[in-house]
Design an enzyme around this catalytic site. Sequence first.
Site, PDB file in Angstrom:
ATOM      1  N   CYS A  60      11.932 116.470  62.484  1.00  0.00           N
ATOM      2  CA  CYS A  60      11.405 117.831  62.337  1.00  0.00           C
ATOM      3  C   CYS A  60      12.537 118.831  62.140  1.00  0.00           C
ATOM      4  O   CYS A  60      13.559 118.779  62.817  1.00  0.00           O
ATOM      5  CB  CYS A  60      10.578 118.206  63.550  1.00  0.00           C
ATOM      6  SG  CYS A  60       9.132 117.154  63.770  1.00  0.00           S
ATOM      7  N   CYS A  82      13.996 110.090  65.999  1.00  0.00           N
ATOM      8  CA  CYS A  82      12.961 110.892  66.654  1.00  0.00           C
ATOM      9  C   CYS A  82      13.285 111.155  68.123  1.00  0.00           C
ATOM     10  O   CYS A  82      13.981 110.393  68.785  1.00  0.00           O
ATOM     11  CB  CYS A  82      11.605 110.216  66.516  1.00  0.00           C
ATOM     12  SG  CYS A  82      10.242 111.309  66.938  1.00  0.00           S
ATOM     13  N   ASP A  83      12.687 112.227  68.617  1.00  0.00           N
ATOM     14  CA  ASP A  83      12.951 112.873  69.903  1.00  0.00           C
ATOM     15  C   ASP A  83      13.549 111.999  71.018  1.00  0.00           C
ATOM     16  O   ASP A  83      14.704 112.154  71.387  1.00  0.00           O
ATOM     17  CB  ASP A  83      11.662 113.499  70.436  1.00  0.00           C
ATOM     18  CG  ASP A  83      11.166 114.614  69.538  1.00  0.00           C
ATOM     19  OD1 ASP A  83      11.770 114.835  68.481  1.00  0.00           O
ATOM     20  OD2 ASP A  83      10.167 115.252  69.885  1.00  0.00           O
ATOM     21  N   LYS A  84      12.757 111.094  71.576  1.00  0.00           N
ATOM     22  CA  LYS A  84      13.193 110.367  72.783  1.00  0.00           C
ATOM     23  C   LYS A  84      14.211 109.292  72.473  1.00  0.00           C
ATOM     24  O   LYS A  84      14.891 108.802  73.369  1.00  0.00           O
ATOM     25  CB  LYS A  84      11.994 109.748  73.515  1.00  0.00           C
ATOM     26  CG  LYS A  84      10.871 110.723  73.806  1.00  0.00           C
ATOM     27  CD  LYS A  84      11.353 111.955  74.542  1.00  0.00           C
ATOM     28  CE  LYS A  84      10.295 113.034  74.556  1.00  0.00           C
ATOM     29  NZ  LYS A  84       9.988 113.613  73.229  1.00  0.00           N
ATOM     30  N   SER A 144       6.559 120.448  73.366  1.00  0.00           N
ATOM     31  CA  SER A 144       7.341 120.106  72.190  1.00  0.00           C
ATOM     32  C   SER A 144       8.418 121.164  71.987  1.00  0.00           C
ATOM     33  O   SER A 144       8.253 122.324  72.371  1.00  0.00           O
ATOM     34  CB  SER A 144       6.432 120.062  70.961  1.00  0.00           C
ATOM     35  OG  SER A 144       7.181 120.104  69.773  1.00  0.00           O
ATOM     36  N   CYS A 161      10.934 110.383  60.508  1.00  0.00           N
ATOM     37  CA  CYS A 161      12.161 110.500  61.306  1.00  0.00           C
ATOM     38  C   CYS A 161      13.051 109.266  61.194  1.00  0.00           C
ATOM     39  O   CYS A 161      14.277 109.355  61.322  1.00  0.00           O
ATOM     40  CB  CYS A 161      11.830 110.691  62.791  1.00  0.00           C
ATOM     41  SG  CYS A 161      10.295 111.532  63.130  1.00  0.00           S
ATOM     42  N   GLU A 203       3.553 116.096  76.087  1.00  0.00           N
ATOM     43  CA  GLU A 203       3.811 117.401  75.481  1.00  0.00           C
ATOM     44  C   GLU A 203       2.480 118.040  75.097  1.00  0.00           C
ATOM     45  O   GLU A 203       1.514 117.343  74.790  1.00  0.00           O
ATOM     46  CB  GLU A 203       4.691 117.258  74.236  1.00  0.00           C
ATOM     47  CG  GLU A 203       6.096 116.811  74.556  1.00  0.00           C
ATOM     48  CD  GLU A 203       6.973 116.691  73.319  1.00  0.00           C
ATOM     49  OE1 GLU A 203       6.436 116.812  72.192  1.00  0.00           O
ATOM     50  OE2 GLU A 203       8.177 116.475  73.467  1.00  0.00           O
ATOM     51  N   ASP A 249       6.673 111.715  68.316  1.00  0.00           N
ATOM     52  CA  ASP A 249       5.827 112.710  68.972  1.00  0.00           C
ATOM     53  C   ASP A 249       4.869 113.415  68.027  1.00  0.00           C
ATOM     54  O   ASP A 249       3.753 113.766  68.403  1.00  0.00           O
ATOM     55  CB  ASP A 249       6.701 113.746  69.686  1.00  0.00           C
ATOM     56  CG  ASP A 249       7.450 113.144  70.864  1.00  0.00           C
ATOM     57  OD1 ASP A 249       7.329 111.923  71.063  1.00  0.00           O
ATOM     58  OD2 ASP A 249       8.144 113.881  71.580  1.00  0.00           O
TER      59      ASP A 249
END
Length: 571
Positions: free
Chosen positions: A197, A125-127, A474, A52, A448, A84
């Site tokens: 992702c 990435c996510d957060k 997720s 990521c 998650e 994650d």
Amino acid sequence: MIDKSKLPSRHVSLGAKSSPHRSYYYAMGMTEKEINQPFVGVATCWNESAPCNISLSRQAQSTKKGVKESDGTPREFTTITVTDGIAMGHEGMKSSLVSREIIADSVEVSMRGHCYDGLVGIAGCDKSLPGLMMAMLRLNVPSVFLYGGSILPGKYKDKEVTVQDVFEAVGKFDANKISEKELCELEKVACPSAGSCGGQFTANTMACVAEAIGLAIPGSSSTPAPFESRDKYAYQSGVAVMNLIEKQIKPREIVNKKSLVNAARVVACSGGSTNAALHLPAIANEIGIDFDLLDVAKIFKETPYIVDLKPGGKYLAKDLYEIGGVPIIMKALQEGGLLYDDCINVNGKSIKDNLREIDVNYSSQNVVYPVKKPITKTGGVVGLKGNLAPDGAIVKVAGMKSLSFKGKARCFNCEEDAFEAVSKKKYKEGDVIVIRYEGPKGGPGMREMLATTAAIYGQGMGDKVALITDGRFSGATRGFCVGHISPEAAVQGPISLIEDDDEIILDAEKGIIELLVPESKLKERSKKIRERENDFGSGALWKFSQSVGSARFGAVTHPGAKKEKRSFSDI
């Protein structure tokens, strides 16, 4: 030249008192001209933790070029991420949501300490996406967000695959549906490049949010990470932040209640991650706007599902990119009367102006549908409320065959115990698997549950059981999985009172989540419940557990703009 006399960097670059500060700048090779220009923080989440983030440093260089060629002085710095996909399924996931707060706090502290006049935040990435956006709104200096881009799809047995397929393949392996050799072959090809992702999981969902909310340049989110064409958006982001500094257009003039509604609509219509229902309230908290999980859920319910993306649908982020990206989604919403198009973007234009030349050709592609002919009439994510979740809960319904479920509880007080039971198939059709004490405070960190939900799906039980938790899911999770149950078990919420074999009703059409146990019996149980301590008595996770609030309000750790006395941009 932009006059620096009223900008934050004047404190470290102008006048005799700044002579010691300037000596440090000269030590880094800066010129007198550069010192006299506005300072722009270029914050990236570059690291070698996961794909990521590995392309972010390259994009930062193009951003810096855009700043420099617009008479600004970029100062690059980095912050952390917790990825994650690697943290998933073990105690490392407790660090994930905590990282959002650390990212926001660390960027705030670095910007404050060095008195930068503007910010370009680059995240993968996510957060890290909501973390950087939260920092921008908290600081309220001219800011531009840039997504690092998604990963390219892998190829296995002539089928496009993502990391979601690998998680689900673990369940298939446990169920003896595939061999270990097949599992190993899949894991080696599922993630073939840099980038986040590839489905409409949390990273791509929040990248869509960044455009919809106005903090990212239109079209900048969908280009895959390996494509060097991303660099033009990085360059434009550097140019844009200088324009914002010159005109003193700040994030709180861009992000408001209308733009938050726009963002929630984009999430709903694209079958986005349930995590957006956590991050949007947290973003709203930074500007003092009331916009909690129940507000988000109401918008989700009113918004049709029109974008056929994985995990509920067929297509990937690369497919969305090939038809025009996020502007195509926003144009479809605008045509359906579901977008506030008077909101402005960091490029200085209104959404209406930005979408003027955008055309959606519904006959030549199958990714985005018209609002009048949606995939389903309700958004891909739905809010639930009832005696089991008085402060709300959330479920992703995109791709689900049935929107209601009634079953008997099978209770676990941590994810590890639930995953072990699933792996050993110690559950049965009709069960409602309950995973509790995994909320923001109780986990701590609100983990998650992808490892568990993917294993269930891989075993072919995805539509035969349900799963509920005060933790999270997720963006890759699918099946009847209800998360964010509030209040959480750690504060003696109703989820802490469930016992094995209690009947539970879940209905995503009616928006209800009910525990079929008499109120009198629940009161008896509540007298026996004792406060359950988590496993952390010190460190970052302990600190988070002491300050974090309810998932309903974004699981935030500070009061936000409502208690603010002045923002950084006012110094």
